[in-house]
Design a protein around this motif. Structure first.
Motif, short mmCIF file in Angstrom:
data_model
loop_
_atom_site.label_atom_id
_atom_site.label_comp_id
_atom_site.label_asym_id
_atom_site.label_seq_id
_atom_site.Cartn_x
_atom_site.Cartn_y
_atom_site.Cartn_z
N LYS A 398 33.99 33.79 51.71
CA LYS A 398 33.57 35.15 52.12
C LYS A 398 33.98 36.16 51.05
O LYS A 398 33.20 37.07 50.70
CB LYS A 398 34.22 35.50 53.46
CG LYS A 398 33.97 36.94 53.95
CD LYS A 398 32.51 37.16 54.29
CE LYS A 398 32.28 38.42 55.09
NZ LYS A 398 32.79 39.65 54.43
N ASP A 401 31.52 35.78 48.25
CA ASP A 401 30.22 36.36 48.58
C ASP A 401 30.21 37.87 48.43
O ASP A 401 29.18 38.47 48.08
CB ASP A 401 29.82 35.99 50.01
CG ASP A 401 29.45 34.52 50.15
OD1 ASP A 401 29.22 33.87 49.12
OD2 ASP A 401 29.42 34.02 51.29
N ARG A 407 23.03 35.96 43.42
CA ARG A 407 22.98 35.19 44.67
C ARG A 407 22.76 33.72 44.37
O ARG A 407 22.12 33.35 43.37
CB ARG A 407 21.89 35.70 45.61
CG ARG A 407 21.88 37.19 45.89
CD ARG A 407 23.24 37.86 45.93
NE ARG A 407 24.11 37.40 46.99
CZ ARG A 407 25.36 37.82 47.17
NH1 ARG A 407 25.87 38.70 46.33
NH2 ARG A 407 26.08 37.35 48.17
N GLU A 427 22.23 31.16 50.13
CA GLU A 427 21.81 32.53 50.43
C GLU A 427 20.30 32.66 50.34
O GLU A 427 19.77 33.72 50.01
CB GLU A 427 22.51 33.48 49.47
CG GLU A 427 24.03 33.46 49.67
CD GLU A 427 24.80 34.16 48.57
OE1 GLU A 427 25.67 34.97 48.90
OE2 GLU A 427 24.55 33.88 47.39
N LYS A 674 28.93 29.45 43.90
CA LYS A 674 29.30 30.79 44.38
C LYS A 674 30.57 31.27 43.68
O LYS A 674 30.65 32.42 43.23
CB LYS A 674 29.51 30.77 45.89
CG LYS A 674 28.24 30.72 46.72
CD LYS A 674 28.58 30.83 48.20
CE LYS A 674 27.34 31.03 49.04
NZ LYS A 674 27.67 31.30 50.45
N THR A 678 31.04 34.34 41.04
CA THR A 678 32.01 35.40 41.33
C THR A 678 32.96 35.61 40.16
O THR A 678 33.24 36.74 39.75
CB THR A 678 32.81 35.04 42.60
OG1 THR A 678 31.91 34.97 43.71
CG2 THR A 678 33.87 36.09 42.89
#
Length: 685
Positions: A398, A401, A407, A427, A674, A678
């Protein structure tokens, strides 16, 4: 004169490039007032100078070594080489990079046939003195003379057998003295003498540890871990403390948290009446470090306090090496602890909650490969369900994200894979290949109805999340004797009809993207696009329905990447298919035999082949050219790269740097992708 040697009270933890991480941490702990045996560090610059001078320690470096040695004598009140009150030294190598199990150590430097007697008096144990002496000769023989450790082990084991001893701590003074003589004989048989001059012991040991940087073992480790040769090695020279002087002495390794589970409890091992690497070498069975709480409670109380202080100071889990000498605690080293993937995730989340680190630091602390490993360990659905239900995993993902704009969507081939993709946190669907459902529809009574049902099933899974549907590849239509344009028309109509039906029935606001593949010319694209638009608009006019959609090319041919501006006017997005674009750029195929690709890579000394990593200079330049041409003509053009296997960090860094909207991967690589995206966003310059 250039400074090549730093006392422990002159350095800081930020000087790890110069002092090595071990030396920098020893200096930092000295500044913190912790019980660190005093010493000095010979810098990586001194090592590089040594190499430049043909493996010679220059006079400047020698002068600084002995000046610092004199300071060490002053601090300790002992003399190096003096028989009655001898100063003994440890010499340990260290790099700015973590290289566990690679660096070398020589302990007890300064013992000879005379100083061993003074050591006996200091330790109040002749046995401890000769045990230390035989250890020095062994380490000197292995590191300096290049003798196999097994030669010394055999002598020790034969002596234990002859004396009917289970371990070396049971050997008497006489037996240890005999071992010393036999060890010396081994070195003599190897063509040299064990030096009685303690300064020779020190200088030869420093030279050996400098030379170890060029050993095969060391070089291989650097190659695998991308550590530059010029990083060099630093040497830490430190006053000896002794864990082999009796039942109130010993050596240990402890962790500020459990490195397997990440639980916030101190763990580790301790071995009484031992020295050096005895605690990890396997010759004797150590005890859990908690044994100190019962046997030496005051030592343990102080030790726990120091561990907590070190973790707060370094804001990370620490691995700490320590010695207890006659009930007195000494800290020999601290370093950031290795940890399992499970522990990495848990410690990152818990340390953020404890206020020890912020979210950015937590997100940068876990490697994408560790997330990938956690997912790979979930070989069955039950194990994966446990992972996806795990509080730490969900919290961490989380955070990821919420911390990036790139994405992570999925590449899938059928509805089953689409469902799986969302279980892994996709996503959206960036690339839905229609070959599987289309070929199945050829056997149905009505191709169009069957396709529409398949797209309904897809949209029911995706809901209002983005979905990009690649139309049937024309190459396949030739293989199956199908009219490609007729099939594309049916697909386009089926896609829009399925979206309209679900919009009416379930109030879903869908926005399907239609991807036109294998385009070589702008006229080819405009021809296929016109078929798609006519099919969609005809359906909408017939039914009186309204439905939004987008259309764009799949850029998987180099020519299109070079002339992408010709397609921009009629495109809502550019979707780049990385694997095929790489194939066609190099003129190779991923389907080539592995042996051929391997021979090709090895023949021109490539670190990796073109299919296991992103070719930023070649393929990347094509993609960058196309995206820049597209953005110049249409600023709101969406950009995405589609890839299936693996987590390609270079590709993700590229997409982050150039403002791409999404990438795709196979479902199982989505969580790690992901995190990689990030981290790219958090470190973007």
């Amino acid at each position: 004169m250039k400074k090549f040697v730093y006392s422990f009270n002159e350095g800081t933890k930020e000087m790890n490039a110069l002092l090595g991480s071990k030396g920098a941490n020893l200096a930092e702990m000295t500044r913190m007032g912790l019980p660190v045996p005093f010493g000095f560090t010979i810098t990586t610059e001194a090592h590089n100078m040594y190499c430049e001078e043909g493996c010679v320690i220059t006079d400047d470096i020698l002068t600084q070594i002995f000046e610092n040695l004199a300071d060490l004598e002053s601090v300790t009140g002992k003399k190096f080489g003096e028989a009655s009150n001898p100063l003994l030294l440890s010499v340990r190598s260290g790099s700015a990079f973590s290289m566990p199990g690679i660096m070398d150590t020589i302990l007890n430097i300064g013992i000879n046939d005379e100083t061993v007697k003074g050591l006996s008096e200091f330790c109040n144990s002749e046995r401890a003195a000769y045990d230390s002496y035989r250890r020095l000769i062994e380490m000197y023989g292995v590191c300096v003379c290049g003798i196999e450790k097994e030669v010394f082990d055999n002598i020790l084991n034969d002596k234990k057998k002859a004396r009917k001893c289970f371990c070396e701590t049971e050997l008497c003074n006489e037996a240890l003295s005999e071992i010393v003589d036999e060890y010396k004989a081994v070195i003599k048989e190897n063509g040299s003498e064990f030096p009685q001059d303690v300064r020779e012991q020190l200088i030869y040991s420093i030279k050996a540890l400098f030379d170890s940087w060029g050993s095969t073992k060391n070089q291989l480790y650097r190659d695998v871990n991308n550590i530059p040769d010029e990083a060099g090695v630093a040497i830490n020279v430190q006053c000896m403390v002794f864990g082999n002087t009796g039942d109130e002495s010993g050596v240990g390794v402890a962790y500020t948290r459990n490195p397997k589970s990440g639980e916030n409890v101190i763990t580790g091992q301790f071995l009484f009446n031992a020295q050096g690497e005895d605690v990890i070498c396997g010759n004797r069975v150590p005890e859990e470090v908690i044994v100190l709480e019962k046997r030496l409670p005051e030592v343990y109380k102080k030790f726990v306090k120091i561990l907590k202080l070190l973790e707060r100071h370094y804001t990370d889990m620490q691995c700490v090496e320590f010695t207890v000498e006659n009930g007195k605690l000494y800290i020999l080293q601290t370093r950031t602890s290795n940890r399992t993937s499970v522990a990495a995730l848990r410690t990152a989340v818990e340390m953020e909650r404890e206020g020890l680190i912020d979210k950015k630091t937590a997100l940068l602390r876990v490697k994408p490969s560790q997330i990938d490993m956690l997912v790979a360990q979930g070989k069955d659905s039950d194990t994966l369900s446990e992972l996806f239900d795990d509080e730490y995993f969900n919290t961490f993902i989380k955070w990821a994200d919420d911390s990036r704009s790139l994405r992570i969507r999925a590449t899938v081939n059928d509805i089953y894979e689409a469902r799986k993709a969302f279980e892994f946190g996709a996503e959206g669907i960036g690339l839905f290949r229609t070959e599987v459902i289309t070929l199945q529809s050829l056997y149905a009574n009505d191709i169009y109805d069957d396709l529409k049902d398949s797209f309904r099933g897809l949209f029911e899974i995706t809901g209002e999340r983005p979905v990009g549907i690649r139309l049937f590849n024309p190459v396949f239509s030739e293989h199956h004797n199908i009219d490609a344009y007729e099939l594309i028309e049916k697909q386009a109509r089926a896609i829009i009809a399925a979206a309209v039906e679900l919009k009416n029935e379930k109030k879903l606001d869908l926005f399907p993207g239609i991807i036109i593949p294998l385009i070589g010319l702008d006229k080819e694209y405009s021809t296929v696009r016109a078929i798609v638009v006519n099919a969609i608009e005809s359906y909408l006019e017939e039914t009186g329905a309204t439905q939004e959609y987008s259309i764009g090319p799949m850029i998987d041919v180099p020519r299109v990447a070079l002339t992408a501006d010709e397609l921009t006017k009629d495109s809502d997005f550019f979707s780049f298919e990385l694997d095929n674009l790489t194939n066609r750029t190099f003129g190779f195929s991923m389907d080539e035999p592995v042996s051929f690709i391997t021979r090709y890579r090895e023949s021109i000394n490539l670190e990796r082949d073109m299919f296991t990593g992103f070719d930023g200079r070649g393929v990347g330049r094509l993609i960058r050219n196309a995206s820049e041409l597209g953005k110049l003509a249409k600023s709101n053009l969406k950009l995405g790269i589609c890839k299936e296997y693996g987590v390609d960090i270079d590709m993700i860094d590229f997409c982050t740097a150039y403002g791409f909207n999404y990438i795709t991967s196979a479902p199982e690589f989505i969580p790690a992708s992901k995190l990689a995206a990030t981290q790219a966003a958090l470190t973007k310059k």
